[in-house]
Motif scaffolding. Structure first.
Motif, PDB file in Angstrom:
ATOM      1  N   PHE A  34      -3.683 -36.508 -46.318  1.00 45.00           N
ATOM      2  CA  PHE A  34      -4.878 -35.990 -45.665  1.00 45.00           C
ATOM      3  C   PHE A  34      -4.540 -34.793 -44.776  1.00 45.00           C
ATOM      4  N   SER A  35      -5.056 -33.626 -45.149  1.00 44.90           N
ATOM      5  CA  SER A  35      -4.973 -32.477 -44.259  1.00 44.90           C
ATOM      6  C   SER A  35      -6.309 -32.397 -43.515  1.00 44.90           C
ATOM      7  N   LEU A  36      -6.438 -31.486 -42.602  1.00 40.85           N
ATOM      8  CA  LEU A  36      -7.678 -31.377 -41.843  1.00 40.85           C
ATOM      9  C   LEU A  36      -8.857 -30.957 -42.713  1.00 40.85           C
ATOM     10  N   ILE A  37      -8.580 -30.330 -43.857  1.00 42.77           N
ATOM     11  CA  ILE A  37      -9.667 -29.861 -44.711  1.00 42.77           C
ATOM     12  C   ILE A  37      -9.822 -30.672 -45.988  1.00 42.77           C
ATOM     13  N   THR A  38      -9.134 -31.815 -46.083  1.00 47.85           N
ATOM     14  CA  THR A  38      -9.345 -32.711 -47.217  1.00 47.85           C
ATOM     15  C   THR A  38     -10.769 -33.247 -47.148  1.00 47.85           C
ATOM     16  N   LEU A  39     -11.450 -33.261 -48.284  1.00 50.64           N
ATOM     17  CA  LEU A  39     -12.840 -33.695 -48.323  1.00 50.64           C
ATOM     18  C   LEU A  39     -12.934 -35.168 -48.686  1.00 50.64           C
ATOM     19  N   ILE A  40     -13.819 -35.899 -48.012  1.00 55.94           N
ATOM     20  CA  ILE A  40     -13.947 -37.347 -48.157  1.00 55.94           C
ATOM     21  C   ILE A  40     -15.407 -37.700 -48.413  1.00 55.94           C
ATOM     22  N   THR A  41     -15.651 -38.658 -49.308  1.00 54.71           N
ATOM     23  CA  THR A  41     -16.987 -39.223 -49.506  1.00 54.71           C
ATOM     24  C   THR A  41     -16.840 -40.673 -49.935  1.00 54.71           C
ATOM     25  N   VAL A  42     -17.951 -41.410 -49.949  1.00 54.70           N
ATOM     26  CA  VAL A  42     -17.930 -42.812 -50.362  1.00 54.70           C
ATOM     27  C   VAL A  42     -17.757 -42.870 -51.870  1.00 54.70           C
ATOM     28  N   SER A  43     -16.910 -43.754 -52.333  1.00 49.47           N
ATOM     29  CA  SER A  43     -16.653 -43.928 -53.752  1.00 49.47           C
ATOM     30  C   SER A  43     -17.845 -44.577 -54.441  1.00 49.47           C
ATOM     31  N   GLU A  44     -18.098 -44.180 -55.690  1.00 51.66           N
ATOM     32  CA  GLU A  44     -19.187 -44.791 -56.452  1.00 51.66           C
ATOM     33  C   GLU A  44     -18.897 -46.264 -56.727  1.00 51.66           C
ATOM     34  N   ASN A  45     -17.625 -46.608 -56.810  1.00 51.01           N
ATOM     35  CA  ASN A  45     -17.212 -47.990 -57.100  1.00 51.01           C
ATOM     36  C   ASN A  45     -16.758 -48.719 -55.848  1.00 51.01           C
ATOM     37  N   ALA A  46     -17.313 -48.355 -54.708  1.00 49.83           N
ATOM     38  CA  ALA A  46     -16.902 -48.982 -53.448  1.00 49.83           C
ATOM     39  C   ALA A  46     -17.259 -50.462 -53.451  1.00 49.83           C
ATOM     40  N   PRO A  47     -16.347 -51.318 -53.004  1.00 51.29           N
ATOM     41  CA  PRO A  47     -16.653 -52.747 -52.921  1.00 51.29           C
ATOM     42  C   PRO A  47     -17.856 -53.005 -52.017  1.00 51.29           C
ATOM     43  N   GLN A  48     -18.742 -53.859 -52.445  1.00 54.68           N
ATOM     44  CA  GLN A  48     -19.951 -54.151 -51.676  1.00 54.68           C
ATOM     45  C   GLN A  48     -19.735 -55.255 -50.646  1.00 54.68           C
ATOM     46  N   ASN A  49     -18.795 -56.120 -50.903  1.00 56.45           N
ATOM     47  CA  ASN A  49     -18.531 -57.187 -49.947  1.00 56.45           C
ATOM     48  C   ASN A  49     -17.178 -56.951 -49.294  1.00 56.45           C
ATOM     49  N   ASP A  94      -8.260 -49.133 -50.299  1.00 61.02           N
ATOM     50  CA  ASP A  94      -9.076 -50.290 -50.660  1.00 61.02           C
ATOM     51  C   ASP A  94     -10.218 -49.934 -51.611  1.00 61.02           C
ATOM     52  N   GLY A  95     -10.364 -48.652 -51.959  1.00 64.65           N
ATOM     53  CA  GLY A  95     -11.373 -48.239 -52.924  1.00 64.65           C
ATOM     54  C   GLY A  95     -12.729 -47.913 -52.347  1.00 64.65           C
ATOM     55  N   TYR A  96     -12.849 -47.824 -51.033  1.00 67.47           N
ATOM     56  CA  TYR A  96     -14.134 -47.518 -50.406  1.00 67.47           C
ATOM     57  C   TYR A  96     -14.452 -46.023 -50.426  1.00 67.47           C
ATOM     58  N   LEU A  97     -13.416 -45.192 -50.299  1.00 67.77           N
ATOM     59  CA  LEU A  97     -13.627 -43.756 -50.189  1.00 67.77           C
ATOM     60  C   LEU A  97     -12.943 -43.008 -51.324  1.00 67.77           C
ATOM     61  N   TYR A  98     -13.465 -41.824 -51.603  1.00 69.38           N
ATOM     62  CA  TYR A  98     -12.925 -40.925 -52.612  1.00 69.38           C
ATOM     63  C   TYR A  98     -12.534 -39.637 -51.905  1.00 69.38           C
ATOM     64  N   THR A  99     -11.349 -39.133 -52.202  1.00 68.61           N
ATOM     65  CA  THR A  99     -10.892 -37.895 -51.575  1.00 68.61           C
ATOM     66  C   THR A  99     -10.807 -36.789 -52.611  1.00 68.61           C
ATOM     67  N   ARG A 100     -11.028 -35.583 -52.148  1.00 66.40           N
ATOM     68  CA  ARG A 100     -10.914 -34.415 -53.021  1.00 66.40           C
ATOM     69  C   ARG A 100     -10.213 -33.319 -52.243  1.00 66.40           C
ATOM     70  N   ALA A 101      -9.260 -32.708 -52.901  1.00 69.04           N
ATOM     71  CA  ALA A 101      -8.571 -31.589 -52.259  1.00 69.04           C
ATOM     72  C   ALA A 101      -9.560 -30.453 -52.061  1.00 69.04           C
ATOM     73  N   PRO A 102      -9.407 -29.694 -50.999  1.00 68.79           N
ATOM     74  CA  PRO A 102     -10.337 -28.580 -50.775  1.00 68.79           C
ATOM     75  C   PRO A 102     -10.235 -27.547 -51.887  1.00 68.79           C
ATOM     76  N   ILE A 103     -11.317 -26.837 -52.103  1.00 76.78           N
ATOM     77  CA  ILE A 103     -11.333 -25.795 -53.121  1.00 76.78           C
ATOM     78  C   ILE A 103     -10.423 -24.670 -52.656  1.00 76.78           C
ATOM     79  N   PRO A 104      -9.477 -24.261 -53.500  1.00 77.92           N
ATOM     80  CA  PRO A 104      -8.568 -23.193 -53.067  1.00 77.92           C
ATOM     81  C   PRO A 104      -9.312 -21.873 -52.939  1.00 77.92           C
ATOM     82  N   PRO A 105      -8.862 -21.016 -52.051  1.00 78.25           N
ATOM     83  CA  PRO A 105      -9.528 -19.718 -51.897  1.00 78.25           C
ATOM     84  C   PRO A 105      -9.367 -18.881 -53.171  1.00 78.25           C
ATOM     85  N   ALA A 106     -10.354 -18.063 -53.441  1.00 79.72           N
ATOM     86  CA  ALA A 106     -10.320 -17.207 -54.621  1.00 79.72           C
ATOM     87  C   ALA A 106      -9.198 -16.185 -54.478  1.00 79.72           C
ATOM     88  N   LYS A 107      -8.584 -15.876 -55.604  1.00 83.87           N
ATOM     89  CA  LYS A 107      -7.525 -14.874 -55.589  1.00 83.87           C
ATOM     90  C   LYS A 107      -8.151 -13.489 -55.667  1.00 83.87           C
TER      91      LYS A 107
END
Length: 126
Positions: A34-49, A94-107
């Motif tokens: 995790f860097s400061l600009i790593t993007l995080i959201t709730v996983s579609e398959n997040a455990p409900q209980n 635990d499968g609750y969150l999904y991470t995505r690397a930030p979009i790299p800057p355009a060259k």
């Protein structure tokens, strides 16, 4: 004590729970992804209980609206970034969150190529 002419000073709210209590005394891992600009959201398959600590529930609520960076999450929760990273690591493992690397800057594109495209457009369309 303040007089009616002086504004009252707002007292800073101190956290009720120490960071080492929130993380169960754990420290940040060396192989932390995790860097400061790593993007995080709730996983579609997040455990409900399952039981989540109040801090982890708060992170889940924040991330349910879409992607947020680690820095934004730390800002909203008023927790130290290291503590947020540990909690995010737990929730991701635990499968609750999904991470995505930030979009790299355009060259940068070569200026000569852009000039050739411009010249071609001007020749075609005047």
């Amino acid at each position: 004590m303040t007089t009616p002419d002086e504004p009252e000073l707002e007292q800073e709210i101190t956290p009720l729970v120490r960071p080492y209590v929130i993380t169960n005394g754990r420290e940040l891992l060396d192989d932390n992804d995790f860097s400061l600009i790593t993007l995080i959201t709730v996983s579609e398959n997040a455990p409900q209980n399952g039981f989540l600590d109040p801090e982890k529930r708060r992170l889940m609520e924040l991330c349910s609206g879409g992607f947020l960076s680690v820095a934004e999450i730390a800002g909203h929760t008023h927790l130290p970034v290291g503590v947020v990273k540990i909690l995010l690591h737990d929730l991701t493992a635990d499968g609750y969150l999904y991470t995505r690397a930030p979009i790299p800057p355009a060259k940068r594109v070569d200026r000569q190529i852009l000039e050739e495209v411009l010249n071609g457009l001007q020749a075609r369309f005047g």
